[in-house]
Scaffold this motif. Sequence first.
Motif, short mmCIF file in Angstrom:
data_model
loop_
_atom_site.label_atom_id
_atom_site.label_comp_id
_atom_site.label_asym_id
_atom_site.label_seq_id
_atom_site.Cartn_x
_atom_site.Cartn_y
_atom_site.Cartn_z
N LYS A 10 4.96 -3.23 -9.85
CA LYS A 10 4.85 -3.43 -8.28
C LYS A 10 3.31 -3.24 -7.94
O LYS A 10 2.55 -2.12 -8.40
N ARG A 11 2.83 -4.21 -7.27
CA ARG A 11 1.38 -4.12 -6.91
C ARG A 11 1.19 -4.12 -5.53
O ARG A 11 1.77 -4.99 -4.85
N ARG A 12 0.24 -3.44 -4.80
CA ARG A 12 -0.32 -3.61 -3.27
C ARG A 12 -1.69 -3.03 -3.53
O ARG A 12 -1.87 -1.81 -3.24
N HIS A 13 -2.54 -4.06 -3.20
CA HIS A 13 -3.93 -3.39 -3.19
C HIS A 13 -4.51 -2.68 -2.13
O HIS A 13 -5.22 -2.11 -1.75
N ASP A 14 -3.43 -3.15 -0.89
CA ASP A 14 -3.94 -2.31 0.47
C ASP A 14 -2.92 -1.13 0.55
O ASP A 14 -2.51 -0.83 2.05
N ALA A 15 -2.23 -0.81 -0.59
CA ALA A 15 -1.28 0.45 -0.14
C ALA A 15 -1.91 1.60 0.62
O ALA A 15 -2.87 2.03 0.24
N ASP A 17 -2.38 5.50 1.44
CA ASP A 17 -2.52 6.81 0.37
C ASP A 17 -1.15 7.31 0.16
O ASP A 17 -0.09 7.55 1.01
N SER A 45 -0.71 4.39 -9.86
CA SER A 45 -2.21 4.62 -9.22
C SER A 45 -2.00 4.29 -8.15
O SER A 45 -0.95 4.21 -7.36
N SER A 46 -3.18 4.36 -7.01
CA SER A 46 -3.14 4.14 -5.79
C SER A 46 -2.82 2.48 -5.56
O SER A 46 -2.53 2.37 -4.42
N ASP A 47 -2.60 1.73 -6.23
CA ASP A 47 -2.37 0.34 -6.07
C ASP A 47 -1.44 -0.33 -6.91
O ASP A 47 -1.00 -1.47 -6.87
N HIS A 48 -0.66 0.51 -7.62
CA HIS A 48 0.23 -0.17 -8.58
C HIS A 48 1.46 1.04 -8.98
O HIS A 48 0.95 2.04 -9.21
N THR A 97 7.35 -0.59 3.88
CA THR A 97 6.11 -0.38 4.40
C THR A 97 5.89 0.92 5.57
O THR A 97 4.90 1.07 6.08
#
Length: 109
Positions: A10-15, A17, A45-48, A97
């Motif tokens: 799962k990825r979200r570059h604007d996730a 904190d 990580s912070s984006d996936h 979200t």
Amino acid sequence: MTVLGDRFVKRRHDAPDGFFEVEAAGLHWLAVPGGAPVAKPVDVSSDHLSTVRLDLVPPTGAAADEFGRQLAVTHDAGARHFGVPPDGWDADGYIGTIGLPHALEPLKS
């Protein structure tokens, strides 16, 4: 979401904190011996978040009975109180979200 071999990513570059980190903490927390199968986090990580994919089983009565027994074990493992965050996590979480406030202390009645 992406499937890469035996991994689910799962990825979200604007996730926000902690978005993927709290999910990984929750997955670790739910993985109790004899409990319901839980996707094991392998990289976060912070984006996936990358997990091991779970195997599919045919939808049979026997499979439903076994899952029910496993889920009972997961529920019996319990939490300190309603709304508590996963072990090792002391901040809020997310449902999708939307922010999910955790109860760091038991609710007063």
